[in-house]
Write a protein that holds these residues in place. Structure first.
Motif, PDB file in Angstrom:
ATOM      1  N   ILE A  23       0.841  -1.203   0.000  1.00  0.00           N
ATOM      2  CA  ILE A  23       0.000   0.000   0.000  1.00  0.00           C
ATOM      3  C   ILE A  23       0.869   1.243   0.000  1.00  0.00           C
ATOM      4  CG2 ILE A  23      -1.566   1.383   1.431  1.00  0.00           C
ATOM      5  CD1 ILE A  23      -2.996  -1.194   2.185  1.00  0.00           C
ATOM      6  N   GLN A  24       1.879   1.256   0.880  1.00  0.00           N
ATOM      7  CA  GLN A  24       2.788   2.402   0.929  1.00  0.00           C
ATOM      8  C   GLN A  24       3.515   2.569  -0.393  1.00  0.00           C
ATOM      9  OE1 GLN A  24       3.623   4.693   3.867  1.00  0.00           O
ATOM     10  NE2 GLN A  24       3.952   5.642   1.893  1.00  0.00           N
ATOM     11  N   ALA A  25       3.971   1.464  -0.964  1.00  0.00           N
ATOM     12  CA  ALA A  25       4.702   1.521  -2.227  1.00  0.00           C
ATOM     13  C   ALA A  25       3.819   2.025  -3.359  1.00  0.00           C
ATOM     14  CB  ALA A  25       5.257   0.134  -2.566  1.00  0.00           C
ATOM     15  N   ALA A  26       2.570   1.544  -3.432  1.00  0.00           N
ATOM     16  CA  ALA A  26       1.672   1.944  -4.506  1.00  0.00           C
ATOM     17  C   ALA A  26       1.325   3.423  -4.429  1.00  0.00           C
ATOM     18  CB  ALA A  26       0.394   1.101  -4.451  1.00  0.00           C
ATOM     19  N   VAL A  27       0.979   3.887  -3.238  1.00  0.00           N
ATOM     20  CA  VAL A  27       0.642   5.304  -3.052  1.00  0.00           C
ATOM     21  C   VAL A  27       1.836   6.186  -3.393  1.00  0.00           C
ATOM     22  CG1 VAL A  27       0.110   7.036  -1.292  1.00  0.00           C
ATOM     23  CG2 VAL A  27      -1.172   4.899  -1.347  1.00  0.00           C
ATOM     24  N   SER A  28       3.010   5.777  -2.921  1.00  0.00           N
ATOM     25  CA  SER A  28       4.225   6.566  -3.164  1.00  0.00           C
ATOM     26  C   SER A  28       4.622   6.545  -4.636  1.00  0.00           C
ATOM     27  CB  SER A  28       5.375   6.020  -2.304  1.00  0.00           C
ATOM     28  OG  SER A  28       5.032   6.017  -0.935  1.00  0.00           O
ATOM     29  N   ALA A  29       4.395   5.416  -5.315  1.00  0.00           N
ATOM     30  CA  ALA A  29       4.740   5.309  -6.736  1.00  0.00           C
ATOM     31  C   ALA A  29       3.924   6.286  -7.571  1.00  0.00           C
ATOM     32  CB  ALA A  29       4.513   3.877  -7.218  1.00  0.00           C
ATOM     33  N   VAL A  30       2.646   6.424  -7.245  1.00  0.00           N
ATOM     34  CA  VAL A  30       1.806   7.384  -7.964  1.00  0.00           C
ATOM     35  C   VAL A  30       2.284   8.812  -7.693  1.00  0.00           C
ATOM     36  CG1 VAL A  30      -0.534   8.301  -8.223  1.00  0.00           C
ATOM     37  CG2 VAL A  30      -0.186   5.838  -7.943  1.00  0.00           C
ATOM     38  N   THR A  31       2.632   9.078  -6.440  1.00  0.00           N
ATOM     39  CA  THR A  31       3.135  10.411  -6.074  1.00  0.00           C
ATOM     40  C   THR A  31       4.408  10.743  -6.836  1.00  0.00           C
ATOM     41  OG1 THR A  31       2.245  10.070  -3.842  1.00  0.00           O
ATOM     42  CG2 THR A  31       3.782  11.900  -4.131  1.00  0.00           C
ATOM     43  N   VAL A  32       5.341   9.801  -6.860  1.00  0.00           N
ATOM     44  CA  VAL A  32       6.606  10.010  -7.573  1.00  0.00           C
ATOM     45  C   VAL A  32       6.356  10.161  -9.067  1.00  0.00           C
ATOM     46  CG1 VAL A  32       8.777   8.902  -8.238  1.00  0.00           C
ATOM     47  CG2 VAL A  32       8.051   8.878  -5.847  1.00  0.00           C
ATOM     48  N   GLY A  33       5.401   9.397  -9.610  1.00  0.00           N
ATOM     49  CA  GLY A  33       5.074   9.507 -11.030  1.00  0.00           C
ATOM     50  C   GLY A  33       4.578  10.896 -11.385  1.00  0.00           C
TER      51      GLY A  33
ATOM     52  N   ALA B  61      -0.200  17.701  -4.343  1.00  0.00           N
ATOM     53  CA  ALA B  61      -0.496  17.894  -2.922  1.00  0.00           C
ATOM     54  C   ALA B  61      -1.406  16.793  -2.389  1.00  0.00           C
ATOM     55  CB  ALA B  61      -1.132  19.261  -2.700  1.00  0.00           C
ATOM     56  N   THR B  62      -2.376  16.380  -3.213  1.00  0.00           N
ATOM     57  CA  THR B  62      -3.290  15.312  -2.802  1.00  0.00           C
ATOM     58  C   THR B  62      -2.540  14.006  -2.569  1.00  0.00           C
ATOM     59  OG1 THR B  62      -5.126  16.295  -4.027  1.00  0.00           O
ATOM     60  CG2 THR B  62      -5.319  13.968  -3.466  1.00  0.00           C
ATOM     61  N   MET B  63      -1.700  13.623  -3.530  1.00  0.00           N
ATOM     62  CA  MET B  63      -0.967  12.374  -3.394  1.00  0.00           C
ATOM     63  C   MET B  63       0.124  12.466  -2.330  1.00  0.00           C
ATOM     64  SD  MET B  63      -2.462  10.134  -5.100  1.00  0.00           S
ATOM     65  CE  MET B  63      -1.270   8.964  -4.463  1.00  0.00           C
ATOM     66  N   PHE B  64       0.726  13.656  -2.189  1.00  0.00           N
ATOM     67  CA  PHE B  64       1.738  13.817  -1.140  1.00  0.00           C
ATOM     68  C   PHE B  64       1.093  13.656   0.240  1.00  0.00           C
ATOM     69  CE2 PHE B  64       4.049  16.415   1.972  1.00  0.00           C
ATOM     70  CZ  PHE B  64       5.315  15.846   1.868  1.00  0.00           C
ATOM     71  N   SER B  65      -0.071  14.281   0.424  1.00  0.00           N
ATOM     72  CA  SER B  65      -0.752  14.179   1.716  1.00  0.00           C
ATOM     73  C   SER B  65      -1.195  12.745   1.991  1.00  0.00           C
ATOM     74  CB  SER B  65      -1.951  15.131   1.767  1.00  0.00           C
ATOM     75  OG  SER B  65      -2.919  14.788   0.805  1.00  0.00           O
ATOM     76  N   THR B  66      -1.618  12.026   0.925  1.00  0.00           N
ATOM     77  CA  THR B  66      -2.002  10.622   1.097  1.00  0.00           C
ATOM     78  C   THR B  66      -0.795   9.783   1.477  1.00  0.00           C
ATOM     79  OG1 THR B  66      -3.757  10.879  -0.559  1.00  0.00           O
ATOM     80  CG2 THR B  66      -3.083   8.639  -0.024  1.00  0.00           C
TER      81      THR B  66
ATOM     82  N   ALA C 191       9.133  -0.488   1.439  1.00  0.00           N
ATOM     83  CA  ALA C 191       8.401   0.185   0.354  1.00  0.00           C
ATOM     84  C   ALA C 191       9.354   0.635  -0.742  1.00  0.00           C
ATOM     85  CB  ALA C 191       7.633   1.382   0.910  1.00  0.00           C
ATOM     86  N   PHE C 192      10.529   1.138  -0.366  1.00  0.00           N
ATOM     87  CA  PHE C 192      11.542   1.562  -1.340  1.00  0.00           C
ATOM     88  C   PHE C 192      11.969   0.392  -2.217  1.00  0.00           C
ATOM     89  CE2 PHE C 192      15.973   1.992  -2.624  1.00  0.00           C
ATOM     90  CZ  PHE C 192      15.967   3.237  -3.247  1.00  0.00           C
ATOM     91  N   LEU C 193      12.200  -0.766  -1.596  1.00  0.00           N
ATOM     92  CA  LEU C 193      12.627  -1.950  -2.347  1.00  0.00           C
ATOM     93  C   LEU C 193      11.532  -2.408  -3.311  1.00  0.00           C
ATOM     94  CD1 LEU C 193      14.366  -3.969   0.527  1.00  0.00           C
ATOM     95  CD2 LEU C 193      15.468  -2.652  -1.305  1.00  0.00           C
TER      96      LEU C 193
ATOM     97  N   LYS D 285       1.096   0.586 -12.693  1.00  0.00           N
ATOM     98  CA  LYS D 285      -0.273   0.064 -12.703  1.00  0.00           C
ATOM     99  C   LYS D 285      -0.336  -1.331 -12.083  1.00  0.00           C
ATOM    100  CE  LYS D 285      -1.666   0.535 -16.981  1.00  0.00           C
ATOM    101  NZ  LYS D 285      -2.599   0.451 -18.119  1.00  0.00           N
ATOM    102  N   LEU D 286       0.660  -2.174 -12.380  1.00  0.00           N
ATOM    103  CA  LEU D 286       0.694  -3.522 -11.816  1.00  0.00           C
ATOM    104  C   LEU D 286       0.847  -3.455 -10.299  1.00  0.00           C
ATOM    105  CD1 LEU D 286       0.800  -6.588 -12.103  1.00  0.00           C
ATOM    106  CD2 LEU D 286       3.270  -6.396 -12.547  1.00  0.00           C
ATOM    107  N   LEU D 287       1.727  -2.585  -9.830  1.00  0.00           N
ATOM    108  CA  LEU D 287       1.934  -2.429  -8.384  1.00  0.00           C
ATOM    109  C   LEU D 287       0.644  -1.981  -7.703  1.00  0.00           C
ATOM    110  CD1 LEU D 287       3.639  -2.262  -5.822  1.00  0.00           C
ATOM    111  CD2 LEU D 287       4.440  -0.001  -6.567  1.00  0.00           C
ATOM    112  N   VAL D 288      -0.037  -1.031  -8.317  1.00  0.00           N
ATOM    113  CA  VAL D 288      -1.308  -0.544  -7.765  1.00  0.00           C
ATOM    114  C   VAL D 288      -2.327  -1.677  -7.707  1.00  0.00           C
ATOM    115  CG1 VAL D 288      -3.306   0.932  -8.238  1.00  0.00           C
ATOM    116  CG2 VAL D 288      -0.996   1.868  -8.398  1.00  0.00           C
ATOM    117  N   ASP D 289      -2.410  -2.484  -8.767  1.00  0.00           N
ATOM    118  CA  ASP D 289      -3.378  -3.581  -8.801  1.00  0.00           C
ATOM    119  C   ASP D 289      -3.074  -4.631  -7.725  1.00  0.00           C
ATOM    120  OD1 ASP D 289      -4.799  -2.441 -10.825  1.00  0.00           O
ATOM    121  OD2 ASP D 289      -3.943  -3.671 -12.427  1.00  0.00           O
TER     122      ASP D 289
END
Length: 414
Positions: free
Chosen positions: A94-104, A289-294, A338-340, A350-354
């Motif tokens: 969950i942490q990785a998926a949320v952070s991946a979208v933020t970084v994207g 800001a939305t994704m950073f706060s999430t 999450a970093f790994l 998208k795969l990570l999110v799924d």
């Protein structure tokens, strides 16, 4: 009465801020782009059957004066162990998926500034600094403003898109077919629609924190009104993001990219193509800001929740001198793992999110049942327990979620 309501307002809006993220910006938009408006009914159904399990968080907290974690403990230590195991099984993805979208999103706005791993380190360092320094309350206030900006921008963009009409090219338009691939997406979509049920535990803690911070203890009615405002808002936004995908991408032959930065660029274009290039700056700031706060909410919430869980399961950790180290341990472990995971799925956002959303869907009926048992426990006054209609909806939700979860597990095994 009105002033008392404003004193009670807060945890429900924070809940909405945590929920409006990947499930809306990514999954809802993808649903519209892939199937047009076919999944509107499914979005409404999901928000309906999941409603009780999210509502039980603030209901339990205000009725008992304790968090859902202690409500689980009242059932027996087995329930805390079960919650702990499920949390460990989902928190890192969950942490990785949320952070991946933020970084994207950040990478799309500032291309070629840092490497993917460089953005992750910068994002996590900034979040860690805010959590350690303790300025999260200030961010909560900012987050409410950002959610409003994102909501208004999205609604304006959807109205503009509707004014152009819905004209998908039949050559590229596809219907939901109930095939294995479509069902896998549907379950992934359902995992975080409107959010993962884990957030109900966080909400119970936010409710107690609000009381402590404000010095005002609201009534159950006020607390539930605060929650309903946030919940209805997330449902409306889910439908608007789905509409964005349907009106702009369905039947166009264009699909969202697996790459996070490319996906974000495509997302921004949905706004600029409808309301003008000036919207780029507004939506870029609002989405970031939305994704950073999430991302920050997740980094703050999991260690906050796991601290009392750890102390319940290992009483020796309750010593005052170990108090802060328990929290730091979970923060560091969460970010390292999450970093790994993010590095491994660097080009497959998208795969990570799924994967993350599917794991949340599998655990949903178990967490939902624990919440139901907690809020109908002997320590909750009968007048504060859910009524007959909400109990029926809870059992209906548990049956539907369990059936889909078992079906999904069967698909993966066989």
């Amino acid at each position: 009465m009105k002033s008392n309501f404003w004193k009670a307002l807060g945890p429900g809006i924070i809940w909405a801020g945590a929920a409006i993220g990947v499930s809306h910006l990514v999954q809802s938009t993808r649903a519209g782009a892939a199937f047009g408006f076919e999944l509107v009914g499914f979005v409404l159904l999901l928000n309906l059957i999941k409603y009780p399990f999210f509502e039980f968080g603030p209901r339990y907290a205000i009725s008992s004066g304790e968090s859902l974690i202690h409500g689980y403990l009242r059932m027996g230590k087995w329930a805390v162990y079960l919650f702990f195991i499920m949390t460990l099984g989902t928190m890192f993805t969950i942490q990785a998926a949320v952070s991946a979208v933020t970084v994207g999103i950040i990478s799309a706005i500032f291309p070629d500034v840092l490497s993917y791993q460089g953005w992750i380190i910068l994002l996590f360092s900034l979040c860690l600094l805010i959590v350690v320094v303790g300025q999260y309350k200030a961010l909560d206030r900012i987050m409410k403003i950002i959610i409003v900006v994102l909501s208004i921008s999205t609604i304006i963009a959807v109205i503009a898109a509707f004014s152009k009409g819905f004209h998908p090219n039949p050559e590229f338009a596809s219907s939901f077919s109930w095939s294995v691939s479509d069902l896998v997406f549907l379950i992934a979509f359902a995992g975080w629609m409107p959010s993962a049920i884990d957030i109900s535990v966080w909400h119970s803690m936010w409710t107690l924190a609000k009381i402590k911070h404000s010095g005002y203890r609201p009534s159950l009615k006020q607390v539930l009104l605060d929650f309903k405002i946030g919940y209805i808002g997330t449902t409306i936004l889910a439908l608007t993001f789905l509409s964005m995908g349907a009106l702009n991408m369905y039947g166009s032959g264009i699909t969202f990219s697996q790459n996070g930065a490319t996906f974000a660029t495509q997302l921004f274009s949905l706004y600029t193509s409808n309301i003008g290039s000036w919207a780029y700056v507004v939506i870029a700031i609002a989405a970031t800001a939305t994704m950073f706060s999430t991302t920050l909410t997740v980094i703050d919430a999991y260690p906050r929740v796991l601290k009392p869980v750890s102390e319940i399961l290992i009483p020796a950790l309750q010593k005052k001198e170990l108090d802060k180290y328990v929290n730091y341990f979970w923060v560091v472990l969460l970010l390292v793992v999450a970093f790994l995971i993010m590095t491994f799925f660097a080009t497959q956002m998208k795969l990570l999110v799924d994967i993350a959303t599917s794991l949340s869907f599998i655990t949903a009926p178990v967490l939902g049942y624990l919440n139901y048992k907690a809020v109908t426990g002997k320590n909750i006054a009968p007048e504060n327990q859910p009524g007959k209609a909400l109990r029926i909806l809870s059992w209906l939700g548990l049956i539907i979620l369990s059936a889909f979860a078992l079906y999904f597990i069967g698909l993966k095994i066989f």
